[in-house]
Enzyme design. Structure first.
Site, PDB file in Angstrom:
ATOM      1  CD1 TRP A  98      -1.923  -2.362   1.828  1.00  0.00           C
ATOM      2  CD2 TRP A  98      -2.713  -1.428  -0.038  1.00  0.00           C
ATOM      3  NE1 TRP A  98      -3.051  -2.943   1.508  1.00  0.00           N
ATOM      4  CE2 TRP A  98      -3.636  -2.859   0.452  1.00  0.00           C
ATOM      5  CE3 TRP A  98      -3.295  -0.734  -1.184  1.00  0.00           C
ATOM      6  CZ2 TRP A  98      -4.412  -3.150  -0.593  1.00  0.00           C
ATOM      7  CZ3 TRP A  98      -4.187  -1.265  -2.095  1.00  0.00           C
ATOM      8  CH2 TRP A  98      -4.832  -2.483  -1.506  1.00  0.00           C
ATOM      9  CG  ASP A 166      -3.069   3.998   4.405  1.00  0.00           C
ATOM     10  OD1 ASP A 166      -3.950   3.730   4.787  1.00  0.00           O
ATOM     11  OD2 ASP A 166      -2.724   3.294   3.151  1.00  0.00           O
ATOM     12  CE  LYS A 190      -8.195  -3.644   4.101  1.00  0.00           C
ATOM     13  NZ  LYS A 190      -7.383  -2.594   3.324  1.00  0.00           N
TER      14      LYS A 190
END
Ligand SMILES: *Cc1c(COP(=O)(O)O)cnc(C)c1O
Length: 351
Positions: A98, A166, A190
């Site tokens: 990511w 993030d 998530k």
């Protein structure tokens, strides 16, 4: 009864599933799925959800909370567009898939990306520690928890530059000091709610300060802040369910209580991995994630037997990501200690 160790979308508390199901049938006489986002009833939901984020994370004054669509992947682009400063030079820590994707987007936006630290040399199995950040960067970006590789920052990078994170896969799992950040963003799916909403917590002093004059309207966080997160149709159902989950989190003792629960789960599983000769962890011990636990069999010939054991026990979502192999147990907030005990029992049974 299934024990969901899937990496995302996440497990949510059963009560939240029930309340969400009820609202699909009846939300003040309508379905939550058909209610106008401009109705007073939904505006109240959006306002409460934004307030509950502030309450749950103890967000100081001077920050705005937004729920947009687009996922954390949109966050990669929004970061680059909104925080580009006069140098258009930015620092990124590359700790996994990511983080790498975030870097790629900043490059596409045209920024000069300095990857100041990377753990790519060892398939991202650790968090880089010794690195320096040049003085002329506009911001520093990192990924607090590496969902795929199973590593986590247990201390955030120290810098006087605007820090952006993030936090998709560990937000609300423990207390954090929001005042250290210029922006935090996270896909809801998530640890917060259903897929569809993306959370942004942005420090007001950065709103409208982009040096990219061609910034598209939707990508400008100032657009959304001015409209109280209602510039266009928000992800109504996702925000509604995220708010139910936030209520549940706060009522249950908040992120402090969650940290305790998550520590208990991680300790249980890592202890088994470390004490059972048939298993081994895949990451540096000091950087192990509390959320996504990656591990392997020491003897691959036992794969079939182990897979049968956990499948029979109702465990699902344990297969590791293809870039790591082995297994990954994602233990988001709503996963109970009992589910981890079930997994550990299957590991003990393997002969
Ligand atoms: C899953 C994940 C993403 C991607 O999220 P989308 O909402 O699917 O765009 C980004 N970052 C991290 C840390 C993730 O775990």
């Amino acid at each position: 009864m299934k024990h969901n160790f899937g990496a995302g979308p996440c497990i949510l508390p059963q009560e939240v599933f029930k309340e969400a199901a009820e609202a699909v049938l009846d939300f003040n006489g309508l379905s939550i799925l058909e209610v106008s986002h401009r109705s007073a009833d939904f505006v109240a939901v959006m306002d409460e959800a934004r307030e509950n984020v502030k309450k749950a994370l103890n967000v100081p004054d001077g920050y705005t909370v937004l729920f947009l669509q687009g996922g954390a992947s949109l966050g990669f682009i929004i970061t680059a567009f909104n925080f580009a400063g006069k140098n258009k030079k930015v620092a990124y820590l590359n700790t996994g898939t990511w983080a790498s994707k975030a870097i790629k987007e900043a490059e596409k936006v045209g920024l000069d990306v300095d990857v100041v630290a990377s753990s790519e040399d060892n398939n991202f199995n650790y968090i880089p520690k010794n690195y320096s950040i040049p003085d002329d960067v506009d911001y520093v970006h990192f990924t607090s928890n590496n969902t795929i590789f199973g590593t986590q920052f247990h201390a955030f990078p120290e810098t006087d530059k605007p820090l952006i994170c993030d936090m998709s896969s560990d937000i609300f799992s423990k207390p954090i000091d929001v005042s250290k950040f210029a922006m935090i963003y996270a896909g809801a799916q998530k640890n917060l709610g259903p897929a569809g909403a993306t959370l942004f917590i942005v420090k007001d002093e950065f709103l409208g300060k982009s040096t990219i004059s061609t910034i598209p309207t939707y990508l400008d966080l100032a657009t959304h802040a001015k409209k109280d997160s209602m510039f266009n149709t928000p992800p109504v159902f996702s925000v509604f369910v995220a708010n139910l989950n936030l209520r549940h989190l706060i009522a249950g003792g908040g992120v402090e209580a969650m940290k305790k629960k998550n520590t208990e789960k991680a300790t249980l599983l890592y202890n088994e991995i470390d004490s059972n000769p048939l298993f081994e962890g895949t990451t540096a011990n000091e950087d192990r994630s509390m959320m996504n636990v990656t591990f392997k069999l020491t003897d691959d010939s036992k794969k079939e037997a182990f897979d049968k054991l956990w499948n029979d026990a109702g465990v699902i979502g344990l297969k590791g990501h293809r870039s790591v192999g082995g297994y990954r147990a994602s233990m988001y907030n709503a996963l109970n200690v009992e589910s981890v005990q079930v997994l550990v029992e299957t590991m003990k049974k393997l002969k």
